[in-house]
Design an enzyme around this catalytic site. Structure first.
Site: not given
Ligand code: BG6
Length: 492
Positions: A47, A147, A177, A181, A215, A234, A239, A339
């Site tokens: 923007r 996402k 994503h 992997k 994480e 999330d 995932h 987390k």
């Molecule tokens: C993202 C989430 O999609 O994936 C994040 O929004 C998360 O909160 C992340 O930390 C984890 O991805 P990776 O590849 O680091 O395990």
């Protein structure tokens, strides 16, 4: 073989976190590895008014932060940055989209045009409609939706409908994503490239499946996003459910996009719905309190900047799920993410049934069951836990691990998920992307669980940062006669 296709990639949210942390560095690597055709361009959209030069220096900083020093070559970086340009676009302004159309028009057009929407999902439909209004949805165009896609089934379906009105389904790439992997791809290779595992992949041999995405990081500066998202939206809705699909799906008839996605969809549709009291009994949600991670003190979730002092947002989820098919009936699939947990670890653990009879006498003690661990990160690899005789005069069995360590075995740098996914978008291959019906089926399963939590009015259970989550995450499994694999032994 012909070279890579040329493209113009337009990144909406070009100054955002995802672009800086993942997309620009991934494009640098692809450029360095000769995977980008010479005349391809990358156009950042934001923007703020800024010049192409400012965007290039923004991208340069991103590369210096994210690309490994050994991979950062100054001449290569300079050449890569020359591909980059910037345009300020307000998602509500038709005029700004006309300016974009002018920028993208060139006599010798690229083979494909990619619009990567790394923005809030509330803007997806509007951006796509504006693109279409200026004719930027022609057959060579593809749109990538990052996402989270919506916040529940209805909002996701509304996005699908509006985007689907201007782009055809084969032009829409919904990113998860995790599907990019290396180890997730390897799971397909393991299951369908070997005769060894598939006959065992069944309730007669498998006692439970545990999928963990743990994480160490907290929410960083993302409170605004995370507060109304939480771990369920999330990580679980996308995932974790995608990994569950790849573990549990039937062998597809081919590796083509629809063959694979049809099988994944069947898994999502076979997930036993969890509603009301049943949802509460089969799930745990937690929220981290202050603690220590990797030796450093960290604040609790409610103390993070931008988080409400009485927030009910969950940062940890465990779900005991069931897939109602002949293959999987009665096998619990335990899904876990959080987390600020004890360590960063993403893995799929397949626990087999124990042997039916201990032939080695009471002095041997219980014989641990076989286990297959598919590790996504860190140390990507596959580990098979089997029993062997301990050297010595006595007949004593001891668990040993057959290890396949990808980094050591193949000695090549694994592609980052975004490098692979961006390449697949340019190639037009949809296999690693979610189809509209898959996305909606995932939300359909998740929504009643979120509703049960909200209706209960209960706060998530507190857990100390640096632990493995609230104690109820352990008792949930214990009640069902199972244990997390790191509790069943010392891990692997
Ligand atoms: C993202 C989430 O999609 O994936 C994040 O929004 C998360 O909160 C992340 O930390 C984890 O991805 P990776 O590849 O680091 O395990």
């Amino acid at each position: 073989m012909s070279g890579p296709e040329s493209f113009d990639m337009v990144i909406f949210g070009g100054l955002g976190d995802l672009a800086s942390r993942k997309l620009i560095p991934a494009l640098y690597y692809l450029h360095r590895d000769g995977q980008i055709a010479d005349d391809s361009r990358v156009i950042g959209i934001g923007r703020s008014a800024m010049q192409g030069e400012d965007f290039r220096s923004h991208a340069e900083q991103a590369c210096r932060r994210q690309v490994r020093e050994a991979d950062l070559d100054e001449d290569t970086l300079r050449a890569f940055l020359q591909r980059l340009d910037y345009l300020a676009v307000d998602a509500r302004s038709a005029e700004d989209f006309r300016a974009l159309a002018t920028l993208l028009r060139r006599p010798e057009g690229p083979e494909c045009r990619v619009y990567f929407l790394a923005t809030a999902p509330t803007l997806f439909a509007q951006i796509c409609e504006h693109l279409a209004a200026v004719g930027l949805n022609d057959a060579c165009s593809r749109v990538v939706l990052e996402k989270p896609l919506g916040t529940d089934h209805d909002s996701a379906a509304a996005i699908n409908r509006r985007v689907g009105a201007v782009f055809s389904e084969r032009q829409i790439f919904r990113i998860d994503h995790y599907l990019g992997k290396e180890t997730v791809q390897n799971l397909m290779a393991l299951r369908f490239g070997n005769a060894l595992f598939e006959p065992l992949w069944h309730r007669t041999n498998i006692r439970d499946v545990q999928i963990t995405l743990a994480e160490e990081v907290g929410i960083g500066g993302r409170a605004e996003y995370y507060e109304h998202t939480g771990a369920m939206r999330d990580m679980v809705q996308n995932h974790l459910l995608q990994l569950l699909c790849i573990v549990a799906m039937e062998p597809p008839t081919a590796t083509g996009a629809d063959a694979v996605r049809d099988e994944k969809l069947k898994v999502l549709r076979a997930l036993k719905p969890l509603r009301g009291a049943e949802a509460l009994a089969h799930t745990v949600r937690g929220q981290y309190r202050a603690g220590a991670v990797a030796g450093a003190a960290v604040p609790g979730y409610r103390e993070e900047e931008g988080v409400a002092g009485d927030s009910h947002t969950e940062t940890f989820v465990v779900i005991q799920s069931q897939i109602e098919t002949w293959r999987w009936a009665g096998v619990p699939f335990f899904l876990r993410t959080g987390k600020r947990l004890a360590t960063r670890r993403a893995e799929i653990v397949i626990n087999f049934h124990p042997v039916p009879l201990n032939l080695f006498g009471p002095e041997q003690g219980p014989i641990p069951a076989n286990r297959l661990v598919i590790r996504l990160q860190p140390d990507e690899g596959v580990h098979l836990h089997v029993l062997a005789k301990q050297p010595g005069p006595a007949m004593r069995l001891k668990p040993v691990t057959l290890n396949l360590d990808f980094a050591r075995t193949f000695k090549v740098r694994p592609l980052d998920a975004y490098e692979r996914l961006l390449t697949e978008v340019v190639r037009g291959n949809l296999t690693l992307f979610m189809r509209n019906d898959e996305l909606e089926a995932a939300w359909r399963w998740v929504d009643p669980i979120l509703a049960a939590w909200a209706d209960s009015g209960e706060a998530p259970k507190g857990y100390t940062a640096g632990s493995w989550g609230p104690s109820s995450a352990v008792s949930l499994l214990a009640r069902a006669g199972h244990a997390w694999h790191e509790d069943a032994d010392s891990g692997d």
